[in-house]
Design an enzyme around this catalytic site. Structure first.
Site, PDB file in Angstrom:
ATOM      1  N   LYS A   1       0.851  -1.186   0.000  1.00 48.11           N
ATOM      2  CA  LYS A   1       0.000   0.000   0.000  1.00 48.11           C
ATOM      3  C   LYS A   1       0.889   1.238   0.000  1.00 48.11           C
ATOM      4  CE  LYS A   1      -3.657   2.433   2.447  1.00 48.11           C
ATOM      5  NZ  LYS A   1      -2.942   3.731   2.333  1.00 48.11           N
TER       6      LYS A   1
ATOM      7  N   GLY B   1      42.940  -6.985  11.316  1.00 45.60           N
ATOM      8  CA  GLY B   1      43.602  -6.959  12.626  1.00 45.60           C
ATOM      9  C   GLY B   1      45.101  -6.996  12.432  1.00 45.60           C
TER      10      GLY B   1
END
Length: 806
Positions: A229, A675
């Site tokens: 809608k 890392g």
């Protein structure tokens, strides 16, 4: 507001027709344009409205719809706003001499603070133009090339979305979007040319629209299909002689109010047509209240077509919806994807499931339609409208008096907590019966006060009695508007089971949506340096979804969540649990003992963003897929060095492992982890079991550590790792995970785990050198195509001899 000193200093306005300035207009969305500029070198100038000027880049080869194309875009001086639609010839001897064509124009939607993007070197945005649409990135290049003195080089890259298509934009479109002229005609001063072929057929007459019957839930069954809608203005487009007309549901001609849609509508390949649809605000403006604001400011708009009543004199209204839809799709076949004309999507799934998904995404509801029904004007049971029932708890802070005798009040004034303060949320005037009114009036008497209990209340005109904020009401509403007020509010009941802090602080409807998922607290800082917010994390994962999902889709995973940012609590999560948006999927898979366990997995961009909404920063994936959870398709060695070890040693270790794996027929590619280390990843045919893969990786790591004890260890303890590299083979055990390619890491600086080629790895100086901006400029092509290897008992048997001389 930025100044235009550089722009003015470079131009002689007695000679050039270029504008000197331009007044800012309070539009509902910023504007953009592309200008094709035949100067010393042909290029396309991208202009983005920001802070009272046009930010400008010269794109040397023009925009490309292929995400693999990285177009050089040289930052130039800011231009005045009046330059947005400039077209003409700059005389010889002047700066930028040559012919300028208005090649595209429209609106743009930045996904983050633009000034932050300029500072960090990454601007992520969407375009809503006549030719350029969808998501894009501008990424500033690092380093300088020969001849780049004084130049600020960026890359313009199309993001992967529905607007990507195999089209040479710069070759396909060679005429102005404003005057229909090509470059020679503009240079010659030729008059404007028609932008679309003239129609000769009489336009169809307006047909009163078909309306949907309101029900509490959508119907189910194969005879229905479902559409979202839309929250806009119903409109009927009538094509014919004289051009397109846009008519409201009541038959009013509003063509002039929606004029920005006309170029696209007039280009549709029909001599006449009647199209039913809905007009919503575009460029990220999705609320009903944005449409009148867009009308006042001349756009932006998007027209969603959902029915075709006639075409070229043929009345289609009596035909089944499926045939009308097919005819509409044919009419829209060549419209620009993600542009101002779109088809209302027909959703796949049951009504109940779709209704739940639409509600979770913040939508209004569904419109369900019988597939075989004809088009009938007026309200009909063959179309069913079901609205999402939004509820929330709000504090009653006052009431307006009623002019009617016998009524205790006309409406209640409501508020909610936001950032520790009460914020006005509008009023509610329906949902009360006489008994409820009397009860409320009695409760109000001891709470009256002379001043409002909050600030920022607008002028309410009618007489108000203020109340101490003690009572909490459950309120049904359609949405919270952009100014923070309830729309279509209705009182349900008092909530004596709730306390003040439990009142609405962040309604899902008001949240910005990324990949259909509402993002709460979008400005919350996740990384303090560089400044990265939760919204920026969501935008990154949406932009990278195609690359991340290529490696991570349908794999069991665990998430590293940082609900309070990098400096707060961190924890891993393997099960979805409560609170996750529906987009995050979960299934039951057997563990190593055959016991079924709930496992999350990624299936779509929305599932990535669902995890981000819950505070996820890192994604860790298993080596198997959900369809065959006992046969891995990858093996990982995570090289984790001791503190203080230099990265060159890790690079050399990864190359050694690559060479040894190659000796037993196993190809590999490296990934810098974001890392300290490197992951060596082995793609596998799905022939060996998890136990076999885990055994191979363990034996390989153990034997290598035994042969090179000064360099490696296969034991996890910190003591064993001192001065050595831990070959983490445990990532391959059943249920174990490793960080996913292109995942952010929860480390200072917001680094990213990025796949690289072996040649590139030799040149890298650290494992955490890729930022969000760097990662977004990369894809899987960086490592090339690698065929999976075959792990077998023979591979295991070859290890001892292979490693004997290492």
């Amino acid at each position: 507001m930025r100044d235009l000193q550089d722009y003015v200093a470079k131009r002689n306005f007695a000679q050039t027709p270029e504008p000197r300035s331009g007044a800012a207009v309070a539009g509902v969305a910023p504007r953009f344009s592309f200008q094709k500029h035949d100067a010393t070198r042909l290029h396309w100038d991208l202009r983005l409205e920001h802070d009272g000027v046009l930010l400008s880049w010269a794109v040397t080869r023009g925009p490309s719809l292929n995400p693999k194309d990285k177009r050089l875009a040289v930052r130039t001086e800011d231009h005045p706003l009046d330059y947005l639609q400039f077209e003409g010839t700059i005389p010889k001897g002047n700066y930028g001499a040559g012919t300028v064509m208005l090649w595209d124009v429209g609106w743009w939607q930045p996904f983050h603070d633009v000034d932050d993007g300029l500072a960090t070197g990454h601007i992520h945005f969407a375009l809503l133009g006549q030719r350029s649409t969808g998501k894009w990135s501008l990424i500033r290049m690092q380093g300088r090339r020969a001849g780049d003195a004084g130049r600020e080089n960026w890359l313009l890259i199309k993001e992967q979305d529905e607007a990507v298509r195999p089209l040479d934009m710069t070759g396909q479109y060679d005429r102005s979007v404003a005057t229909g002229r090509d470059l020679p005609q503009i240079a010659a001063g030729a008059p404007p040319r028609p932008l679309a072929p003239e129609r000769t057929a009489k336009p169809p007459k307006f047909t009163p629209p078909q309306l949907a019957d309101l029900q509490t839930a959508p119907p189910d069954g194969d005879m229905w299909w479902h559409e979202v809608k839309l929250d806009g203005y119903r409109a009927q487009v009538l094509l014919g002689k004289g051009g397109a007309r846009i008519v409201t549901r009541n038959g009013l001609d509003w063509t002039d109010r929606f004029a920005p849609l006309l170029p696209a509508l007039n280009a549709l390949p029909a001599d006449s047509a009647a199209i039913d649809g809905e007009i919503v605000a575009g460029a990220g403006l999705e609320r009903f209240g944005d449409v009148p604001r867009a009308i006042e400011q001349g756009g932006p708009f998007v027209f969603y077509g959902f029915d075709l009543l006639s075409r070229d004199g043929a009345d289609l209204s009596a035909r089944p919806l499926t045939e009308r839809r097919a005819a509409l799709e044919n009419l829209f076949a060549d419209v620009v994807p993600r542009g101002v004309l779109r088809l209302s999507p027909v959703l796949q799934g049951t009504g109940a499931a779709l209704f739940a998904q639409v509600g979770e995404a913040g939508g209004e509801g569904l419109v369900s339609k019988l597939r075989d029904a004809p088009y009938r004007s007026g309200r009909s049971a063959s179309w069913v409208k079901s609205k999402v029932d939004r509820r929330g708890a709000f504090v009653i802070v006052g009431f307006q008096h009623s002019p009617s005798r016998g009524k205790a009040f006309a409406s209640l004034l409501l508020a909610a907590h936001q950032d520790g303060e009460l914020v006005y949320r509008g009023k509610v005037g329906t949902g009360f019966d006489a008994a409820t009114e009397a009860d409320l009036a009695a409760r109000f008497t001891p709470l009256t006060r002379t001043t409002p209990p909050l600030s920022g209340v607008p002028d309410l005109r009618a007489k108000v009695t203020w109340l101490d904020p003690r009572l909490i009401a459950e309120i049904r509403h359609a949405e919270i508007t952009r100014d923070g007020h309830l729309r279509h509010a209705s009182f349900i009941a008092l909530r004596e089971d709730k306390t003040m802090p439990e009142t609405v602080t962040d309604d899902p409807v008001t949240r910005p949506r990324v990949a259909t998922v509402g993002i709460s607290n979008p400005d919350r800082l996740v990384y303090p340096k560089p400044k990265v917010t939760k919204r920026m994390v969501a935008d990154y994962y949406e932009a990278m979804a195609d690359r991340i999902l290529e490696g991570a889709r349908n794999r069991p995973l665990s998430l590293l969540r940082l609900p309070d940012g990098l400096e707060g609590q961190q924890f891993f999560q393997k099960h979805r649990g409560k609170g996750f948006p529906e987009a995050m999927k979960e299934t039951r898979l057997p563990d190593s003992k055959g016991v079924l366990q709930e496992k999350m997995y990624l299936s779509s961009p929305a599932s990535l963003i669902a995890a981000v909404q819950m505070g996820t920063v890192e994604f860790h994936i298993e080596g198997v897929r959900t369809d065959r959870p006992q046969t891995p398709d990858r093996l990982v060695f995570d090289l984790d060095p001791d503190e203080g070890m230099g990265f060159p040693l890790v690079r050399d270790a990864a190359a050694l492992i690559r060479d040894l794996l190659s000796e037993v027929g196993l190809p590999s590619w490296p990934m810098v982890s974001g890392g300290k280390g490197v992951h060596v990843v082995v793609p596998l045919r799905r022939s060996a079991s998890t136990q076999t893969v885990a055994l191979f990786s363990r034996v390989f790591a153990t034997l290598l550590a035994e042969r090179r004890p000064k360099n490696f260890t296969a034991k996890m303890s910190k003591a064993d790792r001192r001065g050595r590299i831990f070959i983490d083979w445990l990532r391959n055990d059943a249920g174990s995970t490793a960080v996913a390619p292109f995942s952010l890491r929860a480390r200072a600086g917001a680094p990213v785990a990025v796949p690289v080629s072996w040649d590139e790895l030799r040149l890298l100086r650290r494992a955490n050198g890729f930022s969000l901006k760097d990662a977004m400029a990369r894809d899987w092509l960086s490592i090339g195509k690698i065929k999976p290897g075959n792990l077998s008992a023979k591979s295991l048997g070859a290890l001892d001899g292979l490693l004997a001389d290492v």
